[in-house]
Motif scaffolding. Structure first.
Motif, PDB file in Angstrom:
ATOM      1  N   MET A  67       1.111   5.103  11.676  1.00 33.60           N
ATOM      2  CA  MET A  67      -0.042   5.655  10.972  1.00 33.60           C
ATOM      3  C   MET A  67      -1.356   5.230  11.636  1.00 33.60           C
ATOM      4  SD  MET A  67       0.622   7.660   8.561  1.00 33.60           S
ATOM      5  CE  MET A  67       2.050   8.276   7.695  1.00 33.60           C
ATOM      6  N   PRO A  68      -2.374   6.082  11.556  1.00 33.91           N
ATOM      7  CA  PRO A  68      -3.583   5.819  12.345  1.00 33.91           C
ATOM      8  C   PRO A  68      -4.541   4.770  11.777  1.00 33.91           C
ATOM      9  CG  PRO A  68      -3.793   7.887  11.173  1.00 33.91           C
ATOM     10  CD  PRO A  68      -2.405   7.407  10.935  1.00 33.91           C
ATOM     11  N   ASP A  69      -4.590   4.560  10.457  1.00 37.86           N
ATOM     12  CA  ASP A  69      -5.535   3.564   9.959  1.00 37.86           C
ATOM     13  C   ASP A  69      -4.947   2.782   8.789  1.00 37.86           C
ATOM     14  OD1 ASP A  69      -5.724   5.032   7.706  1.00 37.86           O
ATOM     15  OD2 ASP A  69      -7.675   5.892   8.124  1.00 37.86           O
ATOM     16  N   TYR A  70      -5.693   1.764   8.326  1.00 42.58           N
ATOM     17  CA  TYR A  70      -5.070   0.831   7.371  1.00 42.58           C
ATOM     18  C   TYR A  70      -4.786   1.435   6.015  1.00 42.58           C
ATOM     19  CZ  TYR A  70     -10.116  -0.178   6.860  1.00 42.58           C
ATOM     20  OH  TYR A  70     -11.467  -0.097   6.726  1.00 42.58           O
ATOM     21  N   TYR A  71      -5.545   2.430   5.568  1.00 41.48           N
ATOM     22  CA  TYR A  71      -5.200   3.038   4.279  1.00 41.48           C
ATOM     23  C   TYR A  71      -3.837   3.719   4.346  1.00 41.48           C
ATOM     24  CZ  TYR A  71     -10.035   2.480   2.772  1.00 41.48           C
ATOM     25  OH  TYR A  71     -11.241   1.966   2.421  1.00 41.48           O
ATOM     26  N   ASN A  72      -3.616   4.457   5.434  1.00 40.71           N
ATOM     27  CA  ASN A  72      -2.343   5.162   5.552  1.00 40.71           C
ATOM     28  C   ASN A  72      -1.196   4.191   5.764  1.00 40.71           C
ATOM     29  OD1 ASN A  72      -3.399   7.822   5.327  1.00 40.71           O
ATOM     30  ND2 ASN A  72      -4.316   7.487   7.326  1.00 40.71           N
ATOM     31  N   ARG A  73      -1.485   3.075   6.448  1.00 37.34           N
ATOM     32  CA  ARG A  73      -0.432   2.051   6.606  1.00 37.34           C
ATOM     33  C   ARG A  73      -0.086   1.445   5.259  1.00 37.34           C
ATOM     34  NH1 ARG A  73      -3.611   0.007  11.728  1.00 37.34           N
ATOM     35  NH2 ARG A  73      -2.857   1.603  13.147  1.00 37.34           N
ATOM     36  N   MET A  74      -1.104   1.274   4.409  1.00 39.47           N
ATOM     37  CA  MET A  74      -0.845   0.792   3.052  1.00 39.47           C
ATOM     38  C   MET A  74       0.042   1.760   2.296  1.00 39.47           C
ATOM     39  SD  MET A  74      -4.316  -0.536   1.421  1.00 39.47           S
ATOM     40  CE  MET A  74      -5.258  -1.434   2.596  1.00 39.47           C
ATOM     41  N   GLN A  75      -0.246   3.058   2.455  1.00 40.49           N
ATOM     42  CA  GLN A  75       0.548   4.082   1.757  1.00 40.49           C
ATOM     43  C   GLN A  75       2.030   3.898   2.071  1.00 40.49           C
ATOM     44  OE1 GLN A  75      -0.264   6.985   0.013  1.00 40.49           O
ATOM     45  NE2 GLN A  75      -2.399   7.418   0.412  1.00 40.49           N
ATOM     46  N   THR A  76       2.374   3.941   3.368  1.00 41.58           N
ATOM     47  CA  THR A  76       3.792   3.841   3.709  1.00 41.58           C
ATOM     48  C   THR A  76       4.304   2.442   3.406  1.00 41.58           C
ATOM     49  OG1 THR A  76       3.209   3.255   5.945  1.00 41.58           O
ATOM     50  CG2 THR A  76       3.629   5.554   5.518  1.00 41.58           C
TER      51      THR A  76
END
Lengths: 128, 165, 87
Positions: free
Chosen positions: A27-36
């Protein structure tokens, strides 16, 4: 029989854990990394722990307690992190940029702090 | 009254956890757990609890079960969604932060709603300000507050209202 | 049979732990590292529970539980620090 079912549940859980890691890497940034990270580790650990509980029925109670604990705390720590990240975004953006099509929270904060300077239109402001 | 109810629920939860963690066959554990759980729930030293917002009626109980079922389904769906997005070669995402407004008034209801949002497909709660929640959405399709509210929390709000409005 | 499948599952979970560790090393921001740490603690918790099964010692389940409590407190503390410390 029970043991086999439990082992396969654990196998399914471990695949979701792996998926969480792959997501965090891709994932490209920390919000999306949090999602997964949050979602996939939650279901992954639920399946893994319940699987172990099915293999050893005398531990099932403890495993369910552990599952309940994970389900309650994992989202909370994710909220705390997301909130911290959003508050500290000015500093963080210098290191790693976030991709946001729309940021209603930043707009709301801007509107609260400097109402006159608020741009016309309904919030296309991307913080870069 | 509400505080007392919250403390009573906390006592039951703590006592239950104690009995699961220790050997319930021993009488000593029942006595020790009861004393510790009682002290931890009634002493004013420990902070107030939001558990008093929980409604205790047969209808609320069914509501809880219905909520649990919806929650589990949403959790599985969200993981399949994550799997799809992560394994797709092009990473189909269009992230953004949108605002939603909730009808739930109690702290417990809002806590559960925020947690549910985090574990449902493509959304995590970033910040709450009163009745407005700010949600990071992995694939923004609605920017309007009402439309986003309906798309993200419509189902959960309805279920949560039954037992902790 | 069951033990072999569980062993494979543990191996996959360990691979997940290593990959999450890679994200922790790569960063780039402190938040990325903390997200990776959060995920790693959940994976480690699952592996501790699996270890409890392999050794047959129930005490490790309690270890997993305490580990989960401590790591949750740790992640929230780091989040608090990031919020105040970087603003």
């Amino acid at each position: 029989m029970n043991e086999t079912i439990g082992a396969f549940l654990a196998l399914g859980g471990s695949i979701f854990l792996l998926l969480a890691s792959v997501g965090m890497l891709r994932m490209p940034d920390y919000y999306n990394r949090m999602q997964t990270g949050t979602k996939a580790t939650t279901l992954g650990s639920i399946l893994f722990l319940v699987g172990l509980g099915v293999m050893r029925p005398e531990w099932l109670g403890k495993m369910l307690l552990l599952v309940g604990f994970v389900v309650l705390t994992n989202p909370v720590s994710s909220h705390a992190l997301a909130r911290a990240a959003h508050n500290a975004r000015a500093k963080l953006d210098k290191v790693g940029k976030t991709v946001l099509a729309v940021d209603a929270l930043a707009d709301a904060e801007d509107a609260a702090t400097d109402a006159p300077a608020r741009a016309a239109g309904n919030g296309e402001a991307e913080h870069a | 009254m509400k505080d007392l109810k919250g403390r009573a629920i906390r006592f039951v939860l703590l006592y239950g956890a104690w009995l699961v963690l220790t050997d319930p066959g021993k009488r000593d554990e029942w006595i020790a757990g009861g004393i510790v759980a009682l002290l931890a729930s009634v002493l004013p030293l420990f902070p107030k609890t939001a558990l008093g917002d929980l409604k205790l009626s047969p209808k609320a109980l069914f509501g809880m079960i219905a909520y649990f079922a919806v929650f589990m389904k949403a959790l599985v769906m969200s993981n399949l969604d994550v799997a799809f997005r992560v394994l797709h070669p092009k990473l189909p995402i269009n992230p953004g932060i949108v605002a939603i407004r909730t009808r739930l008034a109690t702290p417990l209801g809002r806590l559960l709603l925020a947690n549910s949002i985090t574990l449902t497909p493509g959304t995590i709660t970033v910040e709450t300000k009163g009745d407005t929640f700010f949600i990071h959405w992995i694939n923004v399709s609605e920017r309007d507050v009402e439309a986003a509210t309906k798309a993200i929390v419509g189902e959960f709000e309805k279920r949560l209202e039954v037992f902790c409005g | 049979m069951a033990d072999t499948v569980l062993l494979v599952a543990s191996g996959i979970a360990l691979a997940a732990l290593v990959l999450a560790g890679l994200r922790m090393v790569l960063g780039p921001t402190a938040v990325d590292r903390t997200v990776a740490l959060d995920g790693m603690t959940i994976m480690a918790l699952s592996l501790i529970a699996a270890y409890a099964y392999f050794t047959g010692r129930g005490i490790y389940v309690d270890v997993a539980m305490v580990y989960g409590l401590a790591s949750f407190a740790g992640v929230v503390a780091i989040a608090r620090y990031l919020e105040g410390g970087l603003k």
